[in-house]
Design an enzyme around this catalytic site. Sequence first.
Site, PDB file in Angstrom:
ATOM      1  N   ASP A  49     -25.147 -10.546  34.138  1.00  0.00           N
ATOM      2  CA  ASP A  49     -25.890 -11.797  34.282  1.00  0.00           C
ATOM      3  C   ASP A  49     -27.365 -11.582  33.964  1.00  0.00           C
ATOM      4  O   ASP A  49     -28.010 -12.406  33.294  1.00  0.00           O
ATOM      5  CB  ASP A  49     -25.717 -12.329  35.706  1.00  0.00           C
ATOM      6  CG  ASP A  49     -26.526 -13.574  35.970  1.00  0.00           C
ATOM      7  OD1 ASP A  49     -26.252 -14.609  35.336  1.00  0.00           O
ATOM      8  OD2 ASP A  49     -27.434 -13.525  36.818  1.00  0.00           O
ATOM      9  N   GLU A 121     -19.624 -11.790  31.568  1.00  0.00           N
ATOM     10  CA  GLU A 121     -20.837 -11.133  32.054  1.00  0.00           C
ATOM     11  C   GLU A 121     -20.566  -9.660  32.344  1.00  0.00           C
ATOM     12  O   GLU A 121     -21.400  -8.791  32.043  1.00  0.00           O
ATOM     13  CB  GLU A 121     -21.352 -11.843  33.307  1.00  0.00           C
ATOM     14  CG  GLU A 121     -21.940 -13.211  33.021  1.00  0.00           C
ATOM     15  CD  GLU A 121     -22.372 -13.950  34.276  1.00  0.00           C
ATOM     16  OE1 GLU A 121     -23.101 -14.944  34.149  1.00  0.00           O
ATOM     17  OE2 GLU A 121     -21.965 -13.535  35.394  1.00  0.00           O
TER      18      GLU A 121
END
Length: 228
Positions: A49, A121
């Site tokens: 992220d 991610e």
Amino acid sequence: MKLSAELKSFQDRLGHQFAQPALLSQAVTHASMSSANRDDNQRLEFLGDRVLGLVMAEALLMSDKGASEGQLAPRFNALVRKETCADVARQIDLGAVLRLGRSEMLSGGRRKQALLGDGIEAVLAAVYMDGGFEVAKALILRLWGDRLHNVEDDARDAKTALQEWAQARGLPPPAYVEVSRTGPDHAPVFTIAAQLETGESRHATAGSKRQAEQAAAGNLLSELENTK
């Protein structure tokens, strides 16, 4: 370790050959499939992220050097939000190689937006750890492709846009009411209504409250804009 045929094929779709295959194996392992001898992808998701955020923030700055922070922020949010990440995951068929526990398998986990978004991610973090930042950056920019250049200046999510619509007219923020919840505990389906103080309301149904709220807000905003 050796990768399975499915993960080797995924490497080709991804466009990165792992020097440390264990990283890819961990990246596609959901928490429902973890064990004492098998790490899940949650820690990688946390890192991925941040890697994605840095790449997108830099790319937006470079692509429009005259844009203000107020213009850049909604574009950034549109590029890194879960819906976009899940779309990229579908683009490379990440769902086909996710390692899921039985409950997630039975509830259609390979198609769930949250699992796909978290999974991509984690994969990005694995690429970063395997090849470094520049390799991860190049891969992200390639996978996101035209999304970076086509993101709208006003790329707010529907709930934010509806709230701003209401505030501009002196109204309090919209309310979101759970109309119903159906399905088993491991795969609930929510119907949420977005409501304004003036009485306008629209609802939507989705597999998470967040998705249903966003969809309901979008439905109501579309109705309001069409009745100007």
